[in-house]
Write a protein that holds these residues in place. Structure first.
Motif, PDB file in Angstrom:
ATOM      1  N   ILE A 169       9.797 -25.498 -12.089  1.00 52.63           N
ATOM      2  CA  ILE A 169       9.501 -26.342 -11.079  1.00 52.63           C
ATOM      3  C   ILE A 169      10.669 -26.279 -10.045  1.00 52.63           C
ATOM      4  CG2 ILE A 169       8.609 -28.238  -9.969  1.00 52.63           C
ATOM      5  CD1 ILE A 169       7.466 -28.860 -12.681  1.00 52.63           C
ATOM      6  N   TRP A 170      10.599 -25.878  -8.841  1.00 54.41           N
ATOM      7  CA  TRP A 170      11.607 -25.896  -8.053  1.00 54.41           C
ATOM      8  C   TRP A 170      11.716 -27.176  -7.017  1.00 54.41           C
ATOM      9  CZ3 TRP A 170      12.536 -22.710  -2.913  1.00 54.41           C
ATOM     10  CH2 TRP A 170      13.780 -22.782  -2.616  1.00 54.41           C
ATOM     11  N   PRO A 171      12.675 -28.113  -6.937  1.00 57.58           N
ATOM     12  CA  PRO A 171      12.625 -28.969  -6.277  1.00 57.58           C
ATOM     13  C   PRO A 171      13.365 -28.782  -4.853  1.00 57.58           C
ATOM     14  CG  PRO A 171      14.217 -29.519  -7.566  1.00 57.58           C
ATOM     15  CD  PRO A 171      13.578 -28.160  -8.057  1.00 57.58           C
ATOM     16  N   VAL A 172      12.235 -28.965  -3.744  1.00 54.29           N
ATOM     17  CA  VAL A 172      12.926 -28.572  -2.276  1.00 54.29           C
ATOM     18  C   VAL A 172      13.278 -29.675  -1.390  1.00 54.29           C
ATOM     19  CG1 VAL A 172      12.435 -27.228  -0.268  1.00 54.29           C
ATOM     20  CG2 VAL A 172      11.993 -26.299  -2.602  1.00 54.29           C
ATOM     21  N   PHE A 173      14.476 -29.981  -0.628  1.00 55.07           N
ATOM     22  CA  PHE A 173      14.872 -30.674   0.316  1.00 55.07           C
ATOM     23  C   PHE A 173      14.314 -30.536   1.841  1.00 55.07           C
ATOM     24  CE2 PHE A 173      17.686 -31.719  -3.317  1.00 55.07           C
ATOM     25  CZ  PHE A 173      17.173 -33.108  -3.602  1.00 55.07           C
ATOM     26  N   LEU A 174      13.791 -31.231   2.483  1.00 58.47           N
ATOM     27  CA  LEU A 174      13.247 -30.844   3.857  1.00 58.47           C
ATOM     28  C   LEU A 174      14.128 -31.678   4.758  1.00 58.47           C
ATOM     29  CD1 LEU A 174       9.236 -31.487   2.925  1.00 58.47           C
ATOM     30  CD2 LEU A 174      10.605 -29.483   2.775  1.00 58.47           C
ATOM     31  N   GLN A 175      14.096 -31.308   5.906  1.00 58.57           N
ATOM     32  CA  GLN A 175      14.881 -31.969   6.965  1.00 58.57           C
ATOM     33  C   GLN A 175      14.380 -31.614   8.280  1.00 58.57           C
ATOM     34  OE1 GLN A 175      18.961 -30.270   6.986  1.00 58.57           O
ATOM     35  NE2 GLN A 175      18.250 -28.729   8.567  1.00 58.57           N
ATOM     36  N   GLU A 176      14.311 -32.496   9.197  1.00 61.84           N
ATOM     37  CA  GLU A 176      13.528 -32.306  10.596  1.00 61.84           C
ATOM     38  C   GLU A 176      14.125 -31.343  11.580  1.00 61.84           C
ATOM     39  OE1 GLU A 176      13.192 -36.064  12.659  1.00 61.84           O
ATOM     40  OE2 GLU A 176      12.346 -37.082  10.974  1.00 61.84           O
TER      41      GLU A 176
END
Length: 330
Positions: free
Chosen positions: A37-44
């Protein structure tokens, strides 16, 4: 009497280690891309930004997120976990951004779904990225409010599922939240939305880089020991698994991973339920730092740690190494 010991040996365990094909035939555990499972960080903001304490890990903006997800899909990674890096202006004591249907996780989910249908999306259900106090729950007079927090978590989970998440991952460690979220989703007609419960989440020192990645570190007031588990306890983890499964969890998570392999093994052998591990930011950063200094072989240690999770009994591993490992496994 002189005796040739080697001639007397009938059983030679080394026989099954002498060549690669035999080692493959008798391997007791196997690691595949299906385990990642790949964790992905999001930004605006558009573009991407590096997480300084996690070399190789980026936060992705709206303009490049879909391409990043596409790379993971091309590698056959089956699931993506989404985590938001919110601007400080969206963080409030009441955490109302957590259930905003246009927040980072919900917006990213809808954008991904326009392009990709056949990848599992997991929304993180916790309040620390939205909380001006940096905690996973509402804070009042120095106390984390359990039941009031659970009400918000239910709204948050529902917003994520309605945006298109297949799973919600409650990582907050509030009492009773699994049953409440299950009821909320079922009442809204989302009977088949799955709950990946962070059942055994310990009050660990390995989370520091993650808090940098989601912007929660500087805001944190105090510690999280009144709701995350004491690292000294293992029997408690078994009790929590039983409670969460009774309340409707579909799978359970142990976090962190490497320092808690015994917990993974006990849960799997006791209950036989789908059991996940989170190879957390501190574990990732240690391997990256040691390999950057030439002290460890990056790929060999990465793969060895992932196999350790499988050997302990995990069904899947949430890891920042997912892309690197998938390339090797492919």
């Amino acid at each position: 009497m002189n005796r040739n010991y080697s001639q007397d040996l009938v059983v030679r365990p080394r026989r099954t280690r002498t060549d690669a094909w035999t080692r493959r035939l008798v391997a007791e555990n196997r690691l595949s891309v299906d385990d990642l499972i790949w964790p992905v960080f999001l930004q605006e903001e558009n573009g991407s930004s590096e997480v300084a304490s996690m070399p190789g890990v980026k936060r992705y903006g709206p303009d490049c997120l879909v391409d990043a997800i596409g790379e993971a899909i091309d590698l056959d990674i089956p699931a993506i976990a989404l985590f938001p890096y919110n601007n400080p202006a969206t963080k409030t004591p009441d955490c109302r951004e957590a259930y905003n249907p246009d927040n980072l996780i919900c917006s990213a989910t809808r954008a991904i779904r326009k392009h990709y249908k056949d990848v599992a999306l997991i929304g993180d259900v916790a309040l620390d990225p939205y909380n001006s106090d940096g905690h996973d729950g509402l804070l009042r007079n120095g106390i984390i409010l359990n039941d009031e927090t659970v009400e918000i978590l239910c709204k948050q989970a529902l917003a994520q599922v309605e945006a298109g998440c297949d799973y919600v991952g409650p990582s907050d460690m509030m009492d009773g939240r699994i049953g409440a979220i299950r009821d909320t989703l079922d009442e809204a007609g989302h009977t088949y939305a799955k709950i990946m419960s962070y059942t055994a989440k310990y009050a660990s020192a390995f989370y520091g880089p993650f808090r940098d990645a989601v912007g929660a570190k500087g805001a944190l007031k105090g510690d999280k020991k009144t709701y995350q588990m004491d690292p000294a306890n293992s029997e408690e983890a078994l009790r929590l698994v039983e409670l969460d499964m009774q309340q409707g969890a579909d799978m359970v998570m142990v976090k962190p991973g490497l320092a808690y392999l015994d917990i993974i093994q006990r849960i799997k052998s006791t209950f036989g339920v789908p059991t996940m591990a989170y190879q957390v930011s501190g574990e990732y950063a240690m391997i990256k730092a040691a390999s950057a200094n030439g002290w460890l072989d990056h790929d060999a240690v990465m793969m060895e740690t992932l196999m350790a999770f499988k050997r302990a009994g995990t069904d899947a591993v949430l890891t920042y190494f997912a892309l690197d490992a998938a390339r090797i496994l492919k």
